[in-house]
Design a protein around this motif. Sequence first.
Motif, short mmCIF file in Angstrom:
data_model
loop_
_atom_site.label_atom_id
_atom_site.label_comp_id
_atom_site.label_asym_id
_atom_site.label_seq_id
_atom_site.Cartn_x
_atom_site.Cartn_y
_atom_site.Cartn_z
N LYS A 144 0.83 -1.21 0.00
CA LYS A 144 0.00 0.00 0.00
C LYS A 144 0.86 1.26 0.00
O LYS A 144 0.53 2.24 -0.67
N LYS A 178 2.34 1.55 -3.51
CA LYS A 178 1.30 1.96 -4.46
C LYS A 178 0.97 3.44 -4.28
O LYS A 178 0.84 4.18 -5.26
N HIS A 179 0.84 3.88 -3.04
CA HIS A 179 0.53 5.29 -2.78
C HIS A 179 1.60 6.21 -3.36
O HIS A 179 1.29 7.19 -4.05
N ILE A 180 2.86 5.89 -3.09
CA ILE A 180 3.95 6.74 -3.57
C ILE A 180 4.02 6.69 -5.11
O ILE A 180 4.21 7.73 -5.75
N LYS A 181 3.81 5.52 -5.68
CA LYS A 181 3.85 5.39 -7.14
C LYS A 181 2.70 6.15 -7.78
O LYS A 181 2.89 6.92 -8.73
N ASP A 182 1.48 5.96 -7.26
CA ASP A 182 0.29 6.60 -7.84
C ASP A 182 0.31 8.12 -7.67
O ASP A 182 -0.06 8.86 -8.57
N LYS A 183 0.72 8.58 -6.50
CA LYS A 183 0.65 10.01 -6.20
C LYS A 183 1.84 10.79 -6.75
O LYS A 183 1.69 11.93 -7.20
N TYR A 184 3.02 10.18 -6.71
CA TYR A 184 4.24 10.92 -7.06
C TYR A 184 5.01 10.34 -8.25
O TYR A 184 5.94 10.96 -8.75
N THR A 239 9.77 2.93 -4.52
CA THR A 239 10.04 3.01 -3.08
C THR A 239 11.07 1.96 -2.69
O THR A 239 10.88 0.77 -2.98
#
Length: 65
Positions: free
Chosen positions: A11, A14-20, A24
């Motif tokens: 998660k 995914k958050h870092i990939k999707d948002k930025y 990671t």
Amino acid sequence: MYADVLVVTSKVKKHIKDKYGFNTSAETIAVLSKAVEALCEKGSESAKADGRKTAMARDIVIDHL
């Protein structure tokens, strides 16, 4: 690598990939886990100081956000 992973790695990644759009590193997950552990420790100490056995949201203080 940090032995106890306290965050959901998939998660976070995914958050870092999707948002930025970034990947990671494993070290990032270790640092986040250490931060969560420190927050839990401080929160538990706060609850104990108040004579409670339940850590509550008010016990978790994030100074730098």
